[in-house]
Design a protein around this motif. Structure first.
Motif, PDB file in Angstrom:
ATOM      1  N   SER A 406       0.841  -1.192   0.000  1.00  0.00           N
ATOM      2  CA  SER A 406       0.000   0.000   0.000  1.00  0.00           C
ATOM      3  C   SER A 406       0.878   1.245   0.000  1.00  0.00           C
ATOM      4  CB  SER A 406      -0.910  -0.012   1.236  1.00  0.00           C
ATOM      5  OG  SER A 406      -1.808   1.075   1.239  1.00  0.00           O
ATOM      6  N   PHE A 407       0.266   2.381  -0.346  1.00  0.00           N
ATOM      7  CA  PHE A 407       0.877   3.709  -0.255  1.00  0.00           C
ATOM      8  C   PHE A 407       2.009   3.898  -1.275  1.00  0.00           C
ATOM      9  CE2 PHE A 407      -0.320   2.644   4.303  1.00  0.00           C
ATOM     10  CZ  PHE A 407      -1.607   3.126   4.154  1.00  0.00           C
ATOM     11  N   MET A 408       2.957   4.772  -0.945  1.00  0.00           N
ATOM     12  CA  MET A 408       3.962   5.129  -1.940  1.00  0.00           C
ATOM     13  C   MET A 408       5.360   5.266  -1.355  1.00  0.00           C
ATOM     14  SD  MET A 408       3.924   8.359  -4.621  1.00  0.00           S
ATOM     15  CE  MET A 408       2.712   7.626  -5.700  1.00  0.00           C
ATOM     16  N   LEU A 409       5.565   6.232  -0.514  1.00  0.00           N
ATOM     17  CA  LEU A 409       6.925   6.582  -0.100  1.00  0.00           C
ATOM     18  C   LEU A 409       7.314   5.867   1.183  1.00  0.00           C
ATOM     19  CD1 LEU A 409       9.222   8.611  -0.906  1.00  0.00           C
ATOM     20  CD2 LEU A 409       8.222  10.180   0.718  1.00  0.00           C
ATOM     21  N   SER A 414       8.599  -2.241   0.445  1.00  0.00           N
ATOM     22  CA  SER A 414       8.802  -1.805  -0.944  1.00  0.00           C
ATOM     23  C   SER A 414       9.903  -2.628  -1.609  1.00  0.00           C
ATOM     24  CB  SER A 414       9.170  -0.326  -0.968  1.00  0.00           C
ATOM     25  OG  SER A 414       9.521   0.087  -2.272  1.00  0.00           O
ATOM     26  N   GLU A 415       9.595  -3.167  -2.792  1.00  0.00           N
ATOM     27  CA  GLU A 415      10.568  -3.948  -3.557  1.00  0.00           C
ATOM     28  C   GLU A 415      10.651  -3.426  -4.983  1.00  0.00           C
ATOM     29  OE1 GLU A 415      10.897  -8.282  -1.587  1.00  0.00           O
ATOM     30  OE2 GLU A 415       9.289  -8.093  -3.072  1.00  0.00           O
ATOM     31  N   SER A 438      13.911   1.466  -2.806  1.00  0.00           N
ATOM     32  CA  SER A 438      13.159   2.545  -3.443  1.00  0.00           C
ATOM     33  C   SER A 438      14.114   3.591  -3.992  1.00  0.00           C
ATOM     34  CB  SER A 438      12.197   3.163  -2.420  1.00  0.00           C
ATOM     35  OG  SER A 438      11.333   4.097  -3.026  1.00  0.00           O
ATOM     36  N   TRP A 439      13.532   4.678  -4.530  1.00  0.00           N
ATOM     37  CA  TRP A 439      14.312   5.826  -5.017  1.00  0.00           C
ATOM     38  C   TRP A 439      15.438   5.364  -5.948  1.00  0.00           C
ATOM     39  CZ3 TRP A 439      13.971   7.413   0.613  1.00  0.00           C
ATOM     40  CH2 TRP A 439      12.981   8.383   0.801  1.00  0.00           C
ATOM     41  N   HIS A 440      15.091   4.805  -7.083  1.00  0.00           N
ATOM     42  CA  HIS A 440      16.083   4.212  -7.964  1.00  0.00           C
ATOM     43  C   HIS A 440      16.309   5.074  -9.209  1.00  0.00           C
ATOM     44  CE1 HIS A 440      12.020   2.750  -8.719  1.00  0.00           C
ATOM     45  NE2 HIS A 440      12.331   2.682  -9.994  1.00  0.00           N
ATOM     46  N   SER A 441      17.464   4.864  -9.829  1.00  0.00           N
ATOM     47  CA  SER A 441      17.832   5.621 -11.029  1.00  0.00           C
ATOM     48  C   SER A 441      18.786   4.777 -11.864  1.00  0.00           C
ATOM     49  CB  SER A 441      18.501   6.942 -10.629  1.00  0.00           C
ATOM     50  OG  SER A 441      19.043   7.622 -11.754  1.00  0.00           O
ATOM     51  N   TRP A 442      18.589   4.790 -13.176  1.00  0.00           N
ATOM     52  CA  TRP A 442      19.471   4.070 -14.105  1.00  0.00           C
ATOM     53  C   TRP A 442      20.696   4.909 -14.427  1.00  0.00           C
ATOM     54  CZ3 TRP A 442      18.457  -0.735 -16.453  1.00  0.00           C
ATOM     55  CH2 TRP A 442      17.175  -1.266 -16.285  1.00  0.00           C
ATOM     56  N   SER A 443      21.848   4.256 -14.555  1.00  0.00           N
ATOM     57  CA  SER A 443      23.023   4.952 -15.090  1.00  0.00           C
ATOM     58  C   SER A 443      22.764   5.238 -16.565  1.00  0.00           C
ATOM     59  CB  SER A 443      24.283   4.107 -14.916  1.00  0.00           C
ATOM     60  OG  SER A 443      24.176   2.887 -15.643  1.00  0.00           O
ATOM     61  N   PRO A 444      23.319   6.315 -17.108  1.00  0.00           N
ATOM     62  CA  PRO A 444      23.047   6.664 -18.507  1.00  0.00           C
ATOM     63  C   PRO A 444      23.388   5.553 -19.496  1.00  0.00           C
ATOM     64  CG  PRO A 444      24.059   8.512 -17.373  1.00  0.00           C
ATOM     65  CD  PRO A 444      24.118   7.350 -16.430  1.00  0.00           C
ATOM     66  N   PHE A 451      19.862   2.514  -5.985  1.00  0.00           N
ATOM     67  CA  PHE A 451      18.620   2.585  -5.223  1.00  0.00           C
ATOM     68  C   PHE A 451      18.937   2.783  -3.753  1.00  0.00           C
ATOM     69  CE2 PHE A 451      19.750  -1.890  -5.281  1.00  0.00           C
ATOM     70  CZ  PHE A 451      19.399  -2.379  -4.020  1.00  0.00           C
ATOM     71  N   SER A 452      17.933   3.159  -3.000  1.00  0.00           N
ATOM     72  CA  SER A 452      18.091   3.389  -1.559  1.00  0.00           C
ATOM     73  C   SER A 452      17.475   2.240  -0.779  1.00  0.00           C
ATOM     74  CB  SER A 452      17.417   4.701  -1.145  1.00  0.00           C
ATOM     75  OG  SER A 452      18.039   5.800  -1.754  1.00  0.00           O
ATOM     76  N   SER A 453      18.093   1.899   0.335  1.00  0.00           N
ATOM     77  CA  SER A 453      17.581   0.823   1.168  1.00  0.00           C
ATOM     78  C   SER A 453      17.983   1.049   2.616  1.00  0.00           C
ATOM     79  CB  SER A 453      18.116  -0.527   0.685  1.00  0.00           C
ATOM     80  OG  SER A 453      17.751  -1.568   1.580  1.00  0.00           O
TER      81      SER A 453
END
Length: 778
Positions: A406-409, A414-415, A438-444, A451-453
């Motif tokens: 449920s929810f978001m942040l 969260s997986e 969460s809070w993930h980003s791809w390298s260019p 990601f954060s954990s």
């Protein structure tokens, strides 16, 4: 054996790892007790490192208390092993050795064995465990931009200038990368970059507008001035609906920004350090800002008020947008709440765990802002879970998103999930840790995902995982030297730019409203002292900021700094001469200084502007009471009691004014209200007791008088001479002269203990009367 677990070994056993090296003998301690295994906490087994990362810190837990020294050995498919000594269970490789290890483990596994040795016999192994690591041929090749915050979040939000900052640098940094933005007294939140790394966009608060958003070209020395700030609140401002502009993202080419408008989030801060906030959007539509035309428009197909539509991300070609959608929810009682933070009761159903809120991921064509039909993404929608934070791989092949119950942040469960960008079967990424991903980003280059954990700490850390062509992820590694202890690292974003592309970001958009709002955040959290420097800064920027002066005066007065408080109030009245609140506060300060005529003048000025000024009524009533003008005092204090019926002290003094005026029948109601509000209000108890022994039938009630006087003595633990004197008097009126004399003796001793000789003399005379009456009584 599952990836991420160390392989604990009995000494000398070659369980998929090396045997004891030459010179070391395997065995337990001298008493032949069974060996206690080592647990290697980091790195996890099968960990894959990028070639451009700095040396990690190895951590293990040795269950053998005899172990005080350890040997750490690296064995490779070819060549001689490398061996090091460690004197603690946390150890960082030398940089030159790490470079060698990365070269020798490139695209192949190296076995890492940690052995505890007997302090009495350095050749004797008493504990042992192994993991394997390897180095990827694929480099990250991009710096990271991320935010650091203190926990719990409430601390950071209350004073963002002290507790929130941003860093930027490559993962090859041997220490945390440089801080490029800090001491921002307003909240800065989600940020994004254009695909070519030329544009930064960031949510900020500017002026009196929480919908502000900064968009600026990337430079080594960046200045965020008012020309680089837009406001999502400008979208259909005439509607009167609040807009916060949450969860926005700049387009790949930097021309457009997609954001949430007419939005409402349920944001509640909690004291739990591990998960200190609940945050999710329940209302909002998507809007597009065009930087060329400087216009806002809703995105058709993502502007349905029946849904909350938010958390949008662009496809790499900019032709489509994927966003999170759920049925909208309208919380009650938030019509006047102007902040993202809401009262806890507004989200209580969700906090108690009885209600869920789940999002689906949907795709919509951008179509040059014309939008289209929103289609749910198979595998990321209608699955009984909450799906959010979608991110496209740079080649557009994959979507990685978060999934929770449920929810978001900041959800503990969260997986990270991966699904073909066109939709299909979603898979759980192998890199997930046991606690929040969460809070993930791809390298260019599309090879790595950051990601954060909270796997290792309540303070969120950054992790890296490699993504292969089939969408499988490696066992993650933590950027342990990239962040600092006791700060949570979040919102990491890879930037397609040089490692030193950003050296400093300076704000130049803040005005007095920003600092005033920052100050009020402290006031709202019962920390007025923390508000003072922000109020002073607001006044420094704009000496005509009257409300900052008024608030500062209130805080200074409470701190006893009356002279400066008066000065601020006088400056405020220069700006707003008819303001009743300022006149009332100034009158109260002058009353404390015994400048009664001046105080009366400001009271009357306040009442001329605002007849219902509580402070002016109370102050003027008290002055008149002190001057013996009881009739006028009663008028003002009765008004004060009407305005503040729940203030015991106001009701008491109003009753006292009527009592002194010779109107005890009118005083009774106010005394009774004061006692109802504060059952331990001794002056009210005693005054009312004195009325209840009066002879008039409508006033006399000796039982009540005795109860009241007895209560006053109980409250004061029979140490207050006036309370004891009153009780003695009630006993005497009831004809209980023995009790009256006994209590009067207590009162006399208490009066002498206080050094009040006049009161003691008065009580002594009463005592003599009671004793005489006691002797005469048959």
């Amino acid at each position: 054996m599952a990836a991420g677990c160390s392989k604990s070994q009995a000494p000398g056993v070659d369980a998929d790892g090396p045997a004891a090296p030459r010179g070391l003998t395997a065995g337990a301690a001298a008493d032949n007790a069974p060996a206690r295994p080592i647990q290697i906490l980091y790195p996890p087994d099968k960990a894959l490192f990028p070639p451009d990362i700095v040396a990690p810190t190895f951590r293990w837990q040795d269950e053998n208390p005899a172990a005080k020294k350890w040997l750490v050995q690296f064995r490779f498919p070819q060549g001689e092993p490398l061996e090091f000594q460690a004197a603690a269970q946390e150890w960082t490789l030398p940089d030159d050795a790490w470079e060698t290890i990365k070269q020798r483990s490139l695209a192949k596994e190296a076995a890492v064995t940690v052995r505890g040795v007997d302090p009495r016999d350095s050749d004797r192994v008493i504990s042992q465990a192994s993991v394997s690591i390897s180095t990827s041929p694929d480099a990250v090749e991009a710096p990271l931009f991320f935010r650091e915050v203190n926990l719990p979040f409430l601390t950071a939000v209350k004073d963002p200038a002290a507790y929130i900052r941003w860093r930027f640098g490559p993962i090859s940094s041997r220490e945390p990368p440089p801080i490029v933005l800090e001491k921002l007294p307003v909240c800065g939140n989600c940020h994004s970059f254009s695909n070519d790394g030329s544009t930064l966009a960031m949510e900020i608060d500017s002026g009196n507008d929480r919908g502000s958003y900064a968009i600026a070209p990337i430079k080594r020395q960046m200045v965020l001035d008012e020309n680089k700030v837009i406001s999502w609140s400008d979208y259909r401002k005439e509607d009167g609906d609040a807009t916060f502009g949450l969860l926005c993202q700049v387009s790949p080419d930097g021309r457009y920004v997609v954001g949430t408008v007419k939005d409402r989030a349920l944001a509640v801060y909690k004291p739990d350090l591990m998960f200190s906030q609940l945050f999710f959007l329940v209302k909002g539509i998507l809007a597009i800002y065009d930087r060329q035309t400087k216009t806002y428009q809703a995105l058709p197909g993502a502007d349905d008020p029946r849904f909350v539509q938010t958390n949008a991300t662009w496809s790499p070609d900019g032709k489509s947008i994927v966003f999170a959608r759920a049925e909208a929810y309208e919380p009650k009682g938030l019509e006047d709440v102007k902040s993202v933070l809401v009262p806890q009761e507004a989200a209580q159903d969700f906090l108690d765990g009885g209600r869920t809120f789940r999002y689906d991921l949907v795709r919509i064509p951008f179509n040059e802002g014309k939008g289209g039909k929103a289609e749910p993404i198979q595998g990321a929608s209608n699955n009984g879970r909450s799906n959010y934070f979608p991110k496209f791989s740079p080649d557009g092949k994959w979507l990685v998103f978060c999934q929770a119950n449920s929810f978001m942040l900041l959800q503990p469960d969260s997986e990270l999930m991966i699904v073909p960008a066109a939709g299909g079967e979603a898979r759980r990424l192998e890199c997930n840790t046991p606690r929040m991903n969460s809070w993930h980003s791809w390298s260019p280059n599309g090879k790595w995902l950051v990601f954060s954990s909270k796997a290792y700490s309540a303070y969120t850390q950054l992790f890296l995982t490699h993504i292969d062509q089939e969408g499988h992820s490696s066992v993650p590694v933590v950027l342990s030297r990239f962040t600092v202890p006791e700060r949570a690292a979040n919102i990491p974003e890879f930037v397609n730019a040089a490692p030193d592309a950003i050296r400093k970001i300076t704000e130049a958009f803040l005005d007095d409203f920003n600092y005033f709002r920052a100050a009020m955040a402290f006031v709202d959290q019962d920390d007025p002292a923390g508000a003072v420097p922000h109020l002073r800064k607001a006044i420094e920027i704009n000496p005509a900021h009257s409300w900052a002066r008024l608030q500062l005066a209130a805080i200074l007065a409470n701190q006893g700094q009356n002279a400066e408080a008066k000065s601020q109030l006088l400056r405020f009245l220069d700006l707003r001469p008819d303001n009743a609140e300022a006149h009332g506060r100034l009158a109260a300060l002058l009353h404390k200084e015994r400048k009664l005529d001046e105080s009366i003048h400001h009271c009357r000025q306040a009442l001329q502007s605002e007849p219902d000024s509580l402070e002016a009524r109370s102050t003027l009533g008290m002055i008149m009471l002190e001057r013996g003008e009881f009739a006028e005092s009663a008028v003002h204090l009765a008004e004060a009691a009407r305005l503040a019926p729940d203030m015991a002290i106001t009701n008491y003094y109003c009753g006292h004014a009527f009592y002194r005026q010779g109107k005890p029948e009118q005083a009774i109601a106010y005394y009774e209200q004061a006692i109802k509000l504060d059952p331990k209000h001794v002056p009210a108890l005693l005054d009312l007791a004195s009325i209840r022994i009066m002879p008039e039938p409508e006033l006399n009630n000796l039982d009540k008088a005795l109860t009241l006087a007895t209560k006053a003595c109980e409250v004061t633990q029979r140490r207050d001479p006036m309370a004891l004197k009153s009780l003695a008097g009630v006993y005497a009126v009831r004809g209980r002269f023995g009790d009256a004399a006994l209590t009067a003796r207590e009162a006399l001793a208490a009066a002498r203990a206080t050094g009040d000789q006049y009161l003691a003399g008065s009580i002594e005379k009463m005592l003599q009367v009671y004793e005489q009456l006691q002797r005469r009584k048959p």
